[in-house]
Every structure is written in structure tokens, then in C-alpha cells.
Enzyme design. Structure first.
Site, PDB file in Angstrom:
ATOM      1  N   ASP A 252       0.856  -1.180   0.000  1.00 10.70           N
ATOM      2  CA  ASP A 252       0.000   0.000   0.000  1.00 10.70           C
ATOM      3  C   ASP A 252       0.901   1.241   0.000  1.00 10.70           C
ATOM      4  O   ASP A 252       2.003   1.200   0.558  1.00 10.70           O
ATOM      5  CB  ASP A 252      -0.918   0.022   1.222  1.00 10.70           C
ATOM      6  CG  ASP A 252      -2.140   0.916   1.030  1.00 10.70           C
ATOM      7  OD1 ASP A 252      -3.242   0.369   0.822  1.00 10.70           O
ATOM      8  OD2 ASP A 252      -1.980   2.154   1.058  1.00 10.70           O
ATOM      9  N   SER A 253       0.432   2.314  -0.606  1.00 17.21           N
ATOM     10  CA  SER A 253       1.239   3.543  -0.636  1.00 17.21           C
ATOM     11  C   SER A 253       1.238   4.259   0.709  1.00 17.21           C
ATOM     12  O   SER A 253       2.089   5.117   0.956  1.00 17.21           O
ATOM     13  CB  SER A 253       0.713   4.493  -1.721  1.00 17.21           C
ATOM     14  OG  SER A 253      -0.635   4.855  -1.446  1.00 17.21           O
ATOM     15  N   ALA A 279       5.408  -0.429   1.977  1.00 14.19           N
ATOM     16  CA  ALA A 279       4.804   0.863   1.638  1.00 14.19           C
ATOM     17  C   ALA A 279       5.501   1.414   0.399  1.00 14.19           C
ATOM     18  O   ALA A 279       6.660   1.840   0.460  1.00 14.19           O
ATOM     19  CB  ALA A 279       4.936   1.838   2.806  1.00 14.19           C
ATOM     20  N   CYS A 339     -14.343  -0.758  -7.359  1.00 20.14           N
ATOM     21  CA  CYS A 339     -15.392  -0.318  -6.435  1.00 20.14           C
ATOM     22  C   CYS A 339     -15.980   1.017  -6.876  1.00 20.14           C
ATOM     23  O   CYS A 339     -16.655   1.686  -6.096  1.00 20.14           O
ATOM     24  CB  CYS A 339     -14.845  -0.217  -5.008  1.00 20.14           C
ATOM     25  SG  CYS A 339     -13.540   1.015  -4.810  1.00 20.14           S
TER      26      CYS A 339
END
Length: 395
Positions: A252-253, A279, A339
Site C-alpha cells: 500500500d502507498s 509501503a 469499487c
């Protein structure tokens, strides 16, 4: 007892088909007083026929219909709606010793447009997406406490970032009922424990809508090398680890999201789990390391918040999936999701098809995925279907 909104001739047809939105261009005039943000008003046809009652707001969606029959929108009204929603969740067997995490209210899908309520253990996290629901928040909180008294002790309101900015309501997040836990709150999903972060996290603190799709990942993960992109709090990673994955990497960033993922992994599997949290930029990691994995999960945040961004969003999905197809090991499995409500199921599938064609790989569809049953779609409001996914075998 409420002001009356009179529609232009011919603009009543969608309401007669029970679609719960009235657009501003359909309104001819208002009778019975000037409307303020979030007021309740009756909607009538140009011929004076009652069509519904709902919350008003400034913007293209001018009214969100709460009832298509005459009614009083008070605490008893909300209790009836919440009681019906809760009965569905009980029928779905979502309230169990090994599962205390689910969505109680899903907007139009539970006939309460503009309202989301997620349950984490003994806390309900309420989110308003319309001024009317914001103004009625205490009525709703009281109704939840009455109908869910056997398992809910706290209600946290989290709407600072979800209400229309034009409404100028200055909402403040905080507890409406109960108080902050003395100990760190913990919730459970299908026997896996996690720390929901409703105070500072995304959405209501956890992505409740991927519960069943995470369980499907578990079925495919035994002895696999699993890459979970855009991992947020590591939900997919937990299921893969429980299945006996050879290794799991969560990317994930956000440094904060990576910290939450590490904590959730440790909570369930200890410090020595075969897991690494990284990250960094998801596109870069997938491009450089994609060949190292047998199963890849792509669950990015919404690329399109509205229809004006649709073209750019589809380009993003094509690019992301093209990198995955190009780099995945032969015989791998790809779980890929969108989404974005503005992206239709057909548009998403076409974007993934284009990416597959660009890669030249042999690709087969194993599953076509959607949101779970506690995120129901009102059949008269197809816009409520927002989560779509594909499970693909990549040769």
C-alpha cells in the site's frame, strides 16, 4: 404537514417505478414554505398526485425518497426501517460468535438513501451522505440503540468527509452514544480478528464489502505466493495466511495502512508469520515483482468518483491489469476489482479484456464477483451495485 414539491409534467414516471431520486430539473415549484438543506418534503406530480416523501438537498439530486406512501419521518419510522434491515442480517447469519462485523444499513438498498451503518463488535459506525440524514443523526442513533440493544453499546458518527460540501453543515465526527473504548477496539470477521480504525481510517474503518471475496481468496491460497495490492488493513492477506500460503506480501502507498496491516497480521498469526508489508507505489511494485507470485489481488480505491472521471478511470484499470497480466507467473490466479459506482460491470470487464488482449496471455474467467448480501441492491435503484470483480486464470 410537510412542504410540497410539484414536478413538471411527465417527470413523475421514475418515481412511479419506485426509483428513489428526484433530480432538480424535474421540479416545477415548491408549495408551503422555502426549503432548507435536509428538510423533509412531499413530492407531487403536476396533477397533484402524491408520489413520495423524502429529504431535500442542493444539487442535481434534489430529493432522496424515504417512503412512497404518506408517512411521518420520525424515530418510529427509523426504528421500523432498522428493524427490517436487522432481520435481513439475522437471516443471513451474520451475527455469530465468530463474526461481529457487517453492514447494517446500505443506503437505498435498505430504503434509507444517504445512510450507511457498519457494525464492528459492539460499536455502530454511522455515515451520512445526505444533509437530511445528518440532521436526523440523533433520531437514527436512538433507533439503532433501541433495535440493536442486545449487541450495540456505542455509536460513532463519521461524516466529515462524506457530506456534500455545498451543504455547509460543518459536521463533526464523534460518539453520539457511548464513549471511546478504554482499550483498543477489536472486531471479528469469519473468525479472524482485526483492529477497525473508524476514527481516522478510510470509509467506516474497514472494507466490510469484501468479506465473501476474501473468503474466496482463502480457498485459492494454500501453498501459494500471494501478493495483496492496495492492501489497506490487510484483509485479504489475513485470509491467505490462514489458508497456509507459502508467503504473503501486502502493498500500500500509505505507511499508516501498512502499520495497520502488520498489527492485524501479528494479532492473528504472531510475529513469525510468512508475511511482508511494503509501503510503496502499487504500479511500480507490480511491475518489478509481479513474476514472484502465484496469486495476485488488485483491489484499488475508486478510480472514478463520478461519471466525469469515467474515461480516465477505465484507462487506470486497463493499465493496472495490463501490468499484472504481463508480469504474472504462468498458471497464476488474478483477483481484480473495481469499487467505482460510475464504472459499470460491462465497462470494467471490457477494460480487463483490453488489458488481457494487450498482454497476449491466455486468460479464463473463473468467477464473477460482486458485493455481499449485507450490501443489498434495491431492484428499483440499480445504481446501488458498485463492487464488481473477476477471478482469472492466467496462462
Amino acid at each position: 404537514m410537510y412542504p410540497k414539491i410539484i414536478l413538471r409534467p411527465g417527470k413523475e414516471e421514475s418515481l412511479k417505478r419506485f426509483h428513489p431520486w428526484v433530480f432538480s430539473g424535474a421540479i416545477a415549484n415548491v408549495q408551503g414554505g422555502r426549503l432548507q438543506e435536509g428538510d423533509k418534503a412531499e413530492v407531487h406530480s403536476s396533477q397533484g398526485e402524491f408520489l413520495g416523501i423524502g429529504h431535500t438537498q442542493v444539487g442535481s439530486i434534489a430529493v432522496r425518497i424515504l417512503s412512497f406512501v404518506p408517512d411521518v419521518i420520525d424515530k418510529d419510522f427509523y426504528r421500523r426501517r432498522i428493524r427490517k434491515a436487522l432481520a435481513l442480517r439475522r437471516n443471513l447469519n451474520l451475527i455469530r460468535p465468530d463474526n461481529d462485523t457487517f453492514r447494517l444499513i446500505h443506503g437505498e438498498g435498505d430504503f434509507l438513501p444517504g445512510l450507511v451503518v457498519d457494525i464492528y463488535g459492539n460499536t455502530a459506525v454511522m455515515q451520512a451522505h445526505s444533509p437530511g440524514m445528518h440532521l436526523d443523526r440523533q433520531l437514527i442513533a436512538d433507533a439503532i440503540m433501541k433495535e440493536c440493544s442486545d449487541f450495540i453499546g456505542n455509536i460513532y458518527y463519521k461524516s466529515e468527509n462524506t457530506l456534500p460540501f455545498k451543504a455547509d453543515l460543518e459536521p463533526e465526527d464523534g460518539y453520539l452514544t457511548g464513549r471511546e473504548h478504554e482499550e483498543r477496539p477489536m472486531a471479528m470477521e469469519n473468525g479472524l480478528r482485526f483492529y477497525p480504525d473508524w476514527m481516522e481510517g478510510q470509509k467506516t474503518g474497514f472494507f466490510v464489502d469484501q468479506r465473501e471475496n476474501r473468503a474466496l481468496v482463502e480457498r485459492y491460497s494454500a501453498k501459494k505466493r500471494v501478493l495483496n495490492m492496495f492492501c489497506y488493513t490487510g484483509g485479504f492477506s489475513l485470509y491467505a495466511l490462514r489458508a497456509g500460503a507459502k508467503k504473503v506480501v501486502s502493498v500500500d502507498s500509505s505507511e499508516k495502512a501498512i502499520g495497520l496491516t502488520r498489527q492485524n497480521v501479528t494479532l492473528n498469526f504472531g510475529e513469525k508469520a510468512p508475511h511482508q508489508a511494503v509501503a510503496c507505489d502499487a504500479f511500480d511494485y507490480l511491475r518489478e515483482k509481479g513474476k514472484d507470485f502465484d496469486l495476485v489481488i488488485l483491489d484499488p480505491p475508486a478510480f472514478a468518483k463520478h461519471h466525469d472521471a469515467l474515461r480516465q478511470a477505465l484507462q487506470g484499470y486497463r493499465k493496472l491489469n495490463a501490468i499484472a497480466f504481463k508480469n504474472m507467473a504462468p498458471g497464476g490466479i488474478l483477483f481484480t476489482f473495481s469499487c467505482s459506482q460510475a464504472v459499470s460491470r460491462q465497462d470494467f470487464r471490457l477494460a480487463v479484456f483490453s488489458a488481457a488482449a494487450q498482454s497476449g496471455r491466455d486468460v479464463r474467467i473463473l468467477h464473477q464477483l460482486s458485493q455481499p448480501a449485507d450490501h443489498p441492491v434495491n431492484i428499483y435503484h440499480p445504481e446501488g451495485e458498485y463492487l464488481k470483480g473477476l477471478v482469472l486464470a492466467v496462462e
